[in-house]
Write a protein that holds these residues in place. Structure first.
Motif, PDB file in Angstrom:
ATOM      1  N   TYR A 103      39.245 -16.911  40.946  1.00  0.00           N
ATOM      2  CA  TYR A 103      39.754 -17.272  39.619  1.00  0.00           C
ATOM      3  C   TYR A 103      38.768 -18.182  38.885  1.00  0.00           C
ATOM      4  O   TYR A 103      38.535 -18.024  37.681  1.00  0.00           O
ATOM      5  N   LEU A 104      38.182 -19.142  39.618  1.00  0.00           N
ATOM      6  CA  LEU A 104      37.193 -20.041  39.015  1.00  0.00           C
ATOM      7  C   LEU A 104      35.975 -19.268  38.526  1.00  0.00           C
ATOM      8  O   LEU A 104      35.440 -19.533  37.439  1.00  0.00           O
ATOM      9  N   VAL A 105      35.515 -18.297  39.316  1.00  0.00           N
ATOM     10  CA  VAL A 105      34.354 -17.483  38.923  1.00  0.00           C
ATOM     11  C   VAL A 105      34.652 -16.706  37.651  1.00  0.00           C
ATOM     12  O   VAL A 105      33.795 -16.583  36.763  1.00  0.00           O
ATOM     13  N   GLN A 106      35.882 -16.195  37.543  1.00  0.00           N
ATOM     14  CA  GLN A 106      36.231 -15.453  36.330  1.00  0.00           C
ATOM     15  C   GLN A 106      36.183 -16.342  35.085  1.00  0.00           C
ATOM     16  O   GLN A 106      35.784 -15.908  34.012  1.00  0.00           O
ATOM     17  N   GLY A 107      36.594 -17.601  35.245  1.00  0.00           N
ATOM     18  CA  GLY A 107      36.503 -18.523  34.116  1.00  0.00           C
ATOM     19  C   GLY A 107      35.072 -18.767  33.681  1.00  0.00           C
ATOM     20  O   GLY A 107      34.766 -18.799  32.479  1.00  0.00           O
ATOM     21  N   THR A 108      34.162 -18.932  34.656  1.00  0.00           N
ATOM     22  CA  THR A 108      32.749 -19.126  34.322  1.00  0.00           C
ATOM     23  C   THR A 108      32.149 -17.865  33.704  1.00  0.00           C
ATOM     24  O   THR A 108      31.340 -17.936  32.773  1.00  0.00           O
ATOM     25  N   LEU A 109      32.549 -16.691  34.222  1.00  0.00           N
ATOM     26  CA  LEU A 109      32.067 -15.431  33.653  1.00  0.00           C
ATOM     27  C   LEU A 109      32.513 -15.290  32.204  1.00  0.00           C
ATOM     28  O   LEU A 109      31.755 -14.825  31.342  1.00  0.00           O
ATOM     29  N   LYS A 110      33.734 -15.709  31.926  1.00  0.00           N
ATOM     30  CA  LYS A 110      34.228 -15.654  30.546  1.00  0.00           C
ATOM     31  C   LYS A 110      33.416 -16.579  29.643  1.00  0.00           C
ATOM     32  O   LYS A 110      33.088 -16.220  28.501  1.00  0.00           O
ATOM     33  N   ASP A 111      33.081 -17.767  30.156  1.00  0.00           N
ATOM     34  CA  ASP A 111      32.243 -18.687  29.374  1.00  0.00           C
ATOM     35  C   ASP A 111      30.883 -18.069  29.077  1.00  0.00           C
ATOM     36  O   ASP A 111      30.325 -18.266  27.990  1.00  0.00           O
ATOM     37  N   CYS A 112      30.336 -17.340  30.043  1.00  0.00           N
ATOM     38  CA  CYS A 112      29.035 -16.677  29.832  1.00  0.00           C
ATOM     39  C   CYS A 112      29.135 -15.629  28.726  1.00  0.00           C
ATOM     40  O   CYS A 112      28.268 -15.545  27.841  1.00  0.00           O
ATOM     41  N   THR A 113      30.182 -14.823  28.758  1.00  0.00           N
ATOM     42  CA  THR A 113      30.313 -13.762  27.760  1.00  0.00           C
ATOM     43  C   THR A 113      30.498 -14.331  26.354  1.00  0.00           C
ATOM     44  O   THR A 113      30.039 -13.737  25.368  1.00  0.00           O
ATOM     45  N   GLU A 114      31.142 -15.473  26.240  1.00  0.00           N
ATOM     46  CA  GLU A 114      31.368 -16.062  24.922  1.00  0.00           C
ATOM     47  C   GLU A 114      30.109 -16.673  24.319  1.00  0.00           C
ATOM     48  O   GLU A 114      30.097 -17.015  23.134  1.00  0.00           O
ATOM     49  N   MET A 157      22.198 -20.026  29.637  1.00  0.00           N
ATOM     50  CA  MET A 157      21.418 -20.129  30.867  1.00  0.00           C
ATOM     51  C   MET A 157      22.095 -21.071  31.875  1.00  0.00           C
ATOM     52  O   MET A 157      22.155 -20.777  33.078  1.00  0.00           O
ATOM     53  N   GLU A 158      22.626 -22.195  31.401  1.00  0.00           N
ATOM     54  CA  GLU A 158      23.304 -23.129  32.302  1.00  0.00           C
ATOM     55  C   GLU A 158      24.557 -22.508  32.900  1.00  0.00           C
ATOM     56  O   GLU A 158      24.817 -22.655  34.103  1.00  0.00           O
ATOM     57  N   GLN A 217      25.070 -19.351  33.325  1.00  0.00           N
ATOM     58  CA  GLN A 217      24.643 -18.307  34.255  1.00  0.00           C
ATOM     59  C   GLN A 217      24.280 -18.905  35.605  1.00  0.00           C
ATOM     60  O   GLN A 217      24.610 -18.339  36.659  1.00  0.00           O
ATOM     61  N   ARG A 218      23.618 -20.072  35.606  1.00  0.00           N
ATOM     62  CA  ARG A 218      23.297 -20.734  36.874  1.00  0.00           C
ATOM     63  C   ARG A 218      24.576 -21.147  37.601  1.00  0.00           C
ATOM     64  O   ARG A 218      24.677 -20.992  38.820  1.00  0.00           O
ATOM     65  N   ASP A 219      25.535 -21.682  36.844  1.00  0.00           N
ATOM     66  CA  ASP A 219      26.811 -22.045  37.462  1.00  0.00           C
ATOM     67  C   ASP A 219      27.482 -20.821  38.080  1.00  0.00           C
ATOM     68  O   ASP A 219      28.035 -20.899  39.189  1.00  0.00           O
ATOM     69  N   LEU A 220      27.438 -19.708  37.367  1.00  0.00           N
ATOM     70  CA  LEU A 220      28.038 -18.483  37.876  1.00  0.00           C
ATOM     71  C   LEU A 220      27.353 -18.029  39.157  1.00  0.00           C
ATOM     72  O   LEU A 220      28.019 -17.617  40.118  1.00  0.00           O
ATOM     73  N   LYS A 221      26.024 -18.125  39.201  1.00  0.00           N
ATOM     74  CA  LYS A 221      25.288 -17.698  40.381  1.00  0.00           C
ATOM     75  C   LYS A 221      25.651 -18.561  41.587  1.00  0.00           C
ATOM     76  O   LYS A 221      25.876 -18.044  42.690  1.00  0.00           O
ATOM     77  N   TYR A 222      25.722 -19.869  41.384  1.00  0.00           N
ATOM     78  CA  TYR A 222      26.101 -20.761  42.482  1.00  0.00           C
ATOM     79  C   TYR A 222      27.525 -20.486  42.953  1.00  0.00           C
ATOM     80  O   TYR A 222      27.814 -20.495  44.161  1.00  0.00           O
ATOM     81  N   GLN A 223      28.426 -20.240  42.009  1.00  0.00           N
ATOM     82  CA  GLN A 223      29.809 -19.979  42.381  1.00  0.00           C
ATOM     83  C   GLN A 223      29.955 -18.657  43.133  1.00  0.00           C
ATOM     84  O   GLN A 223      30.783 -18.547  44.046  1.00  0.00           O
ATOM     85  N   VAL A 224      29.166 -17.667  42.769  1.00  0.00           N
ATOM     86  CA  VAL A 224      29.206 -16.389  43.487  1.00  0.00           C
ATOM     87  C   VAL A 224      28.706 -16.574  44.921  1.00  0.00           C
ATOM     88  O   VAL A 224      29.241 -15.979  45.866  1.00  0.00           O
ATOM     89  N   LYS A 225      27.685 -17.416  45.111  1.00  0.00           N
ATOM     90  CA  LYS A 225      27.218 -17.710  46.462  1.00  0.00           C
ATOM     91  C   LYS A 225      28.296 -18.430  47.273  1.00  0.00           C
ATOM     92  O   LYS A 225      28.489 -18.146  48.456  1.00  0.00           O
ATOM     93  N   PHE A 249      18.859 -12.141  32.883  1.00  0.00           N
ATOM     94  CA  PHE A 249      17.909 -11.444  32.018  1.00  0.00           C
ATOM     95  C   PHE A 249      18.362 -11.493  30.556  1.00  0.00           C
ATOM     96  O   PHE A 249      17.540 -11.650  29.644  1.00  0.00           O
ATOM     97  N   MET A 250      19.658 -11.363  30.348  1.00  0.00           N
ATOM     98  CA  MET A 250      20.164 -11.435  28.980  1.00  0.00           C
ATOM     99  C   MET A 250      19.916 -12.817  28.372  1.00  0.00           C
ATOM    100  O   MET A 250      19.522 -12.928  27.198  1.00  0.00           O
ATOM    101  N   SER A 251      20.132 -13.866  29.157  1.00  0.00           N
ATOM    102  CA  SER A 251      19.901 -15.217  28.642  1.00  0.00           C
ATOM    103  C   SER A 251      18.431 -15.441  28.313  1.00  0.00           C
ATOM    104  O   SER A 251      18.100 -16.091  27.314  1.00  0.00           O
ATOM    105  N   CYS A 252      17.522 -14.880  29.135  1.00  0.00           N
ATOM    106  CA  CYS A 252      16.089 -14.998  28.843  1.00  0.00           C
ATOM    107  C   CYS A 252      15.727 -14.257  27.557  1.00  0.00           C
ATOM    108  O   CYS A 252      14.971 -14.766  26.717  1.00  0.00           O
ATOM    109  N   ASP A 253      16.271 -13.046  27.394  1.00  0.00           N
ATOM    110  CA  ASP A 253      15.990 -12.274  26.178  1.00  0.00           C
ATOM    111  C   ASP A 253      16.519 -12.981  24.940  1.00  0.00           C
ATOM    112  O   ASP A 253      15.836 -13.081  23.915  1.00  0.00           O
TER     113      ASP A 253
END
Length: 788
Positions: free
Chosen positions: A562-573, A585-586, A588-596, A637-641
């Motif tokens: 559930y926490l990961v979904q909240g961070t993913l939603k923040d990324c999409t917005e 970018m920040e 996205q890093r949080d999402l990557k750490y949470q997925v790990k 990659f999207m954040s870099c672009d």
């Protein structure tokens, strides 16, 4: 080749663990020799050899010299925290009460002191563990040997001297017979990683040359051993680099030509993941984008890349002339083929592959390189933001709500364990408190997983200690030598999935406390007392956890999902090309750490006893975790672009709003559709998996789920992506008269990469949707089905 690479990594890991075991055994031998054979006056000051063993094991296990320096610093900080608190507590007791210490008073003082030690967030976890152990010994020993309480200064100092012995033994063990530096280990592992990465990229290049889809997918499957090897190597390197930070000042002082052994590898792994995504999405690349001439240049690039990856990093500065020439040749060839071509949807995977390949061979932190002026501007702003963040961190309060909860748990658990341990057996009352004092974690952990590992480790360690005493009962002076093979064995045990670090550490300490000391009486009797005390401590720990934060691994997985979904939603917005919109970018890093972390919780849930609960649906959660991992990579990659486009428009285009409108119009529709899908995932998890309506109390949630609004219609998304491609070509025409050929080609590449990422992200959201439905069907088979 893959088998050879896996074997080379396995040999490197085996040697590192064996080396760590030998150093740990050497540290314990130093402690044993000092405590068993020192003069009576010195032995009187080193009154707690058990804690010397514990300190040395804590510091040396899996450590290099840098880790040992950090561990000694934490031991010093813990001592500086505990000494004033314990001296004040002993003085207050002597001032207020005339009788001796009672178990109730000792438990109260341990609880209060532990709360104060655990409260600051800035203190490292190892420091807190050592401090908890010192507090337990101070007050329990005051109950057992009340005569020491008459000296509230010397009594805590004896514990400080015992801690100092363990720290000094750790440093000596990592210095003799030669220093074991994290720098050399990191350089060696990067060498293996470089060979693995080179082989992996070669397979990718063979795959894009081949026009047969079956052969292409077979080549991709051959990269799996390289991928697994690289991931495990990076995990080990990340751990070693923590010690490298403590070695850098000394290395720079000894040699001014010191360079980071990982220079040039920062983006290697993520870039190769992007290349694989591009190939698997479109196995047959259009020949106009990947033709023979570009293959020729790619061959030269791979020659340079192989040379760069294969060379051993040394103290000599890196020569980058060849690198610049090759990158220039690569960009020139890319421009020749980008300029006359109007990119289509079929060209997007190829351009995305090329951008990832370009990122893979460069040392920059973004997919595409900009002009020198833009790079310097970026670096300046980055430095300013880092300084600003450092100032914010310094002014932030050091106490947060979660630390208050953690401090309260530590206080209550330790106080209860000390009280019950002393009431059960006064002479061995140390071990109930020490059992849990050295095992607290600040993050959420599964209760039964940790307790089970520690119980098993303590049991087998105590059994080995009793057997060692029985075998060496006629030569008791050298019986601690039987510890050496056990220390080596438990070092490997720490890395097993069954025992983990908690169980392995408990196993080595359990034997150390029996074989490494004298004047215990019959070892079998002491082992029984210690096992009972350890059970009391673990029971107190479990009861307090169940009272305050009852968590099983399966529950942690659901909550973290559930926490990961909240961070993913923040990324999409935050997916919008506008320099005022920051934070993608920040996030996205949080999402990557949470997925790990989610992957870790899933592995813990597999090992956790299920009792009367239903089996854990590991296949469903692994499918969701893999999908989330891919989405996190693509969002990078999207954040870099997006970051590059924002910087380019701000610097070179006065009328940037017109260009941003072309892109953001479709990007806004896409992110709205994506956010809607992710919001529906959140509602599904909260209602159907977590069984709660407090997270999303709206009445229409269940209606949304049953109406099947978990993903937007595919036709609508296809229209958005087609419109984005058309508008991207409009932007390409707008920048023709303003930008130079290099910047124009880079902007076109970014737009194509962004379009490909949007398409891939939409497919992963659909896969995640099916995975959520499968999981709900498994966990809640009697509930209403989620309609598609």
């Amino acid at each position: 080749m893959p088998t050879t690479m896996v074997a080379k990594r396995a040999r490197a890991m085996w040697w590192m663990r064996l080396h760590s075991a030998i150093r740990t055994a050497l540290a314990c031998t130093i402690v044993g020799c000092v405590t068993l054979y020192s003069s009576s006056s010195l032995a009187k000051q080193l009154a707690f050899p058990s804690f010397s063993y514990v300190t040395s094991v804590f510091i040396v296990s899996d450590a290099t010299l840098g880790h040992a320096l950090r561990g000694c610093w934490h031991a010093c900080l813990a001592t500086l925290q505990v000494m004033p608190l314990s001296m004040l507590g002993l003085w207050l007791h002597n001032y207020v009460a005339t009788d001796e210490f009672s178990p109730e008073v000792a438990a109260l003082m341990v609880a209060v002191s532990a709360f104060l030690v655990a409260l600051p967030e800035s203190t490292e976890l190892m420091c807190k563990r050592i401090a908890f152990g010192q507090l337990v010994i101070v007050y329990v020993d005051a109950v057992i040997h009340g005569v020491y309480v008459n000296s509230p200064v010397m009594h805590p100092l004896r514990i400080a001297f015992s801690t100092l012995l363990g720290a000094v033994a750790s440093i000596l063990a990592l210095l003799l017979p030669y220093p074991w530096l994290a720098y050399h280990e990191v350089r060696k592992l990067y060498q293996i990683y470089a060979e693995s990465a080179s082989g992996r990229i070669n397979l990718y290049l063979k795959a894009i040359r081949n026009q047969d889809d079956e052969i292409t997918m077979e080549l991709i499957s051959q990269t799996k051993p390289f991928t697994d090897t690289g991931s495990k190597l990076l995990e080990t390197i990340k751990f070693l680099e923590e010690g490298l930070q403590w070695e850098k000042p000394w290395l720079r002082y000894l040699n001014p030509y010191y360079t980071d052994p990982g220079q040039g590898f920062q983006n290697m792994d993520i870039a190769m993941k992007g290349m694989e995504v591009a190939i698997t999405s479109s196995p047959s690349f259009p020949t106009r984008m990947i033709d023979k001439e570009l293959f020729k240049v790619t061959h030269h690039v791979m020659m340079f890349l192989g040379q760069k990856l294969g060379q051993e990093r040394s103290f000599l500065p890196h020569n980058s002339v060849t690198a610049l020439e090759t990158v220039g040749e690569f960009e020139e060839s890319s421009r020749l083929h980008q300029e006359p071509i109007l990119p289509t949807k079929q060209d997007q995977p190829a351009l995305f592959f090329l951008s990832c390949f370009k990122m893979c061979m460069s040392d920059s932190d973004t997919i595409t390189t900009m002009t020198e002026g833009l790079r310097s501007t970026t670096g300046s702003s980055s430095n300013k933001s880092c300084c600003r963040q450092a100032c914010i961190d310094c002014t932030m309060p050091i106490i947060h709500e979660r630390m208050v909860v953690f401090a309260f748990k530590c206080s209550l658990s330790l106080g209860l364990a000390v009280l019950l341990g002393l009431l059960f057996n006064t002479e061995n009352g140390y071990w109930s408190g020490l059992t849990i004092a050295l095992s607290f974690v600040t993050r959420k952990e599964a209760i039964f997983t940790e307790a089970n590992a520690r119980a098993q480790g303590t049991a087998i360690g105590s059994v080995y200690g009793v057997l060692g005493c029985t075998i060496f009962q006629k030569v008791a002076q050298i019986r601690f030598l039987s510890l050496l093979p056990w220390i080596i064995f438990t070092t490997f045990l720490r890395h097993s999935r069954m025992f983990t670090q908690a169980g392995g550490t408990a196993a080595v300490i359990g034997s150390l406390l029996i074989l490494g000391r004298k004047s215990y009486g019959p070892p079998s009797e002491f082992a029984i007392y210690r096992l009972t005390e350890a059970f009391i401590g673990l029971a107190c720990f479990i009861v307090v956890e169940l009272m305050l934060q009852p968590t099983s691994s399966a529950t942690l997985v659901k909550k973290h999902l559930y926490l990961v979904q909240g961070t993913l939603k923040d990324c999409t917005e935050r997916m919008i090309v506008d320099s005022r919109q920051k934070g993608l970018m920040e996030k996205q890093r949080d999402l990557k750490y949470q997925v790990k972390d989610l992957d870790k919780f899933i592995k813990d849930a597999v090992l956790e006893p299920r009792f009367w609960f239903s089996p854990f649906p590991i296949s469903c959660y692994l499918k969701l975790q893999r999908s989330l991992s891919k989405m996190a990579d693509v969002l990078f990659f999207m954040s870099c672009d997006i970051e590059f486009l924002c910087q380019a428009f701000d610097r070179y285009y006065p009328d940037k709003k017109e260009l941003q409108q072309y892109i953001n119009k479709d990007l806004q529709q896409f992110k709205d559709a994506l956010s809607s899908s992710v919001s529906c995932f959140e509602k599904t998890i909260s209602i159907r998996l977590l069984k709660t309506s407090q997270i999303q109390p709206e009445q229409n949630i269940m209606n949304d789920l049953e109406e099947g609004n978990s993903s937007c219609p595919r036709g609508e998304v296809e229209m958005i992506l087609s419109s984005f491609l058309q508008n991207s070509n409009e932007v390409r025409g707008k920048v023709r008269d303003i930008a130079g050929i290099e910047l124009r080609g880079t902007i076109v590449g970014c737009l194509c990469s962004l379009g490909f990422c949007m398409s891939f992200l939409e497919r992963e959201v659909r896969d995640f949707d099916s995975g959520i439905k499968e999981l709900v069907k498994w966990v809640d088979p009697l509930g209403e089905p989620i309609r598609s």
